[in-house]
Design an enzyme around this catalytic site. Structure first.
Site, PDB file in Angstrom:
ATOM      1  N   SER A  89     -23.288  23.274 -23.576  1.00 40.15           N
ATOM      2  CA  SER A  89     -23.493  24.727 -23.690  1.00 40.15           C
ATOM      3  C   SER A  89     -22.348  25.409 -24.434  1.00 40.15           C
ATOM      4  O   SER A  89     -21.220  24.903 -24.491  1.00 40.15           O
ATOM      5  CB  SER A  89     -23.601  25.356 -22.299  1.00 40.15           C
ATOM      6  OG  SER A  89     -24.612  24.736 -21.554  1.00 40.15           O
TER       7      SER A  89
HETATM    8  N1  SAH Z   1     -23.800  20.632 -18.285  1.00 36.97           N
HETATM    9  C1  SAH Z   1     -23.897  19.884 -19.511  1.00 36.97           C
HETATM   10  C2  SAH Z   1     -24.977  20.421 -20.432  1.00 36.97           C
HETATM   11  C3  SAH Z   1     -26.131  19.628 -20.210  1.00 36.97           C
HETATM   12  S1  SAH Z   1     -27.572  19.838 -21.181  1.00 36.97           S
HETATM   13  C4  SAH Z   1     -22.583  19.814 -20.241  1.00 36.97           C
HETATM   14  O1  SAH Z   1     -21.596  20.411 -19.800  1.00 36.97           O
HETATM   15  O2  SAH Z   1     -22.528  19.127 -21.268  1.00 36.97           O
HETATM   16  C5  SAH Z   1     -28.724  19.555 -19.877  1.00 36.97           C
HETATM   17  C6  SAH Z   1     -28.674  18.187 -19.253  1.00 36.97           C
HETATM   18  O3  SAH Z   1     -29.625  18.184 -18.192  1.00 36.97           O
HETATM   19  C7  SAH Z   1     -29.087  17.057 -20.183  1.00 36.97           C
HETATM   20  O4  SAH Z   1     -28.087  16.077 -20.202  1.00 36.97           O
HETATM   21  C8  SAH Z   1     -30.373  16.526 -19.579  1.00 36.97           C
HETATM   22  O5  SAH Z   1     -30.575  15.150 -19.754  1.00 36.97           O
HETATM   23  C9  SAH Z   1     -30.188  16.890 -18.112  1.00 36.97           C
HETATM   24  N2  SAH Z   1     -31.415  16.962 -17.317  1.00 36.97           N
HETATM   25  C10 SAH Z   1     -32.642  17.403 -17.683  1.00 36.97           C
HETATM   26  N3  SAH Z   1     -33.509  17.305 -16.642  1.00 36.97           N
HETATM   27  C11 SAH Z   1     -32.789  16.805 -15.601  1.00 36.97           C
HETATM   28  C12 SAH Z   1     -33.128  16.469 -14.264  1.00 36.97           C
HETATM   29  N4  SAH Z   1     -34.372  16.623 -13.788  1.00 36.97           N
HETATM   30  N5  SAH Z   1     -32.173  15.980 -13.457  1.00 36.97           N
HETATM   31  C13 SAH Z   1     -30.886  15.791 -13.933  1.00 36.97           C
HETATM   32  N6  SAH Z   1     -30.515  16.084 -15.195  1.00 36.97           N
HETATM   33  C14 SAH Z   1     -31.459  16.577 -16.015  1.00 36.97           C
END
Ligand code: SAH
Length: 238
Positions: A89
């Site tokens: 993000s």
């Molecule tokens: N917080 C992260 C940004 C992540 S983007 C950072 O600091 O980089 C969103 C993330 O959520 C992705 O890696 C994606 O694979 C994960 N995601 C999507 N659906 C999910 C679920 N049901 N359970 C766990 N993770 C999930």
């Protein structure tokens, strides 16, 4: 003649060292300077005041969480690709969501969507009890390894569908969801402590969503506030 040559050679060497040393030490500082400027212009300037959040944003080396290809843009005012179709993000959104969690030093926090691990690292500067879940196995493995070798070994990681939360360590003082869901997953509500806060983007996938702050007033009363509009990658199911 030879002595003169050697003397001149040494002089030249010293001059080169004097010129090159500040240049190389400046290079080393570049990321720190970029981070300082990010905190000043993107975070403080937009109204983030929580001292713990500002400190965390100032100390966590965001460039270590960004793939080499995008490293020079690590401190830019935008999200960046981290592989597997996912993104880290924008710094301001990380700070904003963290501020809304109102974390205290001994709070237990759950993150759904580990991704690069950056948000988890920010949380870990504020509290020792960080639990984070990732659903993409290869991303989970890469990030878990990176966190363990970069001084963030206290962060608890899990490869699973975060829709179900992490029952074993519930209840949590705060929950942060960094992927967008079409509704608030009921297991997350039940794993939130009474008085706890959850920050979650809710809305259609690949579109504009509402970033919500959910406060659990009692076992039966939930208060929902809209913070702002955001665009997150979708929460996917197993
Ligand atoms: N917080 C992260 C940004 C992540 S983007 C950072 O600091 O980089 C969103 C993330 O959520 C992705 O890696 C994606 O694979 C994960 N995601 C999507 N659906 C999910 C679920 N049901 N359970 C766990 N993770 C999930």
């Amino acid at each position: 003649m030879t002595v003169l040559f050697v003397k001149n050679y040494i002089k030249l060497l010293i001059i080169c060292l004097l010129v090159l040393y500040p240049a190389t030490s400046h290079c080393k500082k570049t990321y720190e300077e970029k981070r300082e400027s990010m905190v000043k212009w993107q975070i403080k300037n937009r109204g983030i005041k929580d001292k713990a959040v500002l400190k965390a944003m100032s100390v966590v080396p965001r460039h270590l969480f960004v793939p080499t290809l995008y490293r020079s843009s690590s401190y830019s005012d935008r999200p960046l690709p981290i592989g597997f179709g996912q993104t880290i993000s924008q710094p301001y959104i990380v700070a904003l969501m963290t501020e809304y969690l109102k974390l205290e030093k001994y709070d237990k926090v759950l993150e759904v969507g580990t991704g690069s691990g950056y948000q988890a690292a920010i949380l870990s500067v504020i509290t020792d009890s960080v639990y984070t879940i990732e659903i993409v196995e290869k991303l989970y493995n890469r990030t878990d390894e990176m966190l363990k070798t970069s001084g963030y070994e206290k962060i608890h990681t899990k490869y699973a569908d975060g829709y179900f939360g992490w029952e074993e360590f519930a209840p949590y003082d705060a929950i942060i969801v960094t992927c967008a869901s079409e509704f608030v997953p009921p297991p997350l509500i039940s794993q939130l402590k009474v008085g706890g806060r959850m920050c979650i983007p809710v809305g259609p996938p690949f579109s504009i969503q509402n970033l919500l702050l959910i406060t659990k007033k009692s076992e039966t009363e939930i208060v929902t506030d809209v913070i702002t509009s955001v665009r997150f990658v979708p929460l996917v199911r197993e």
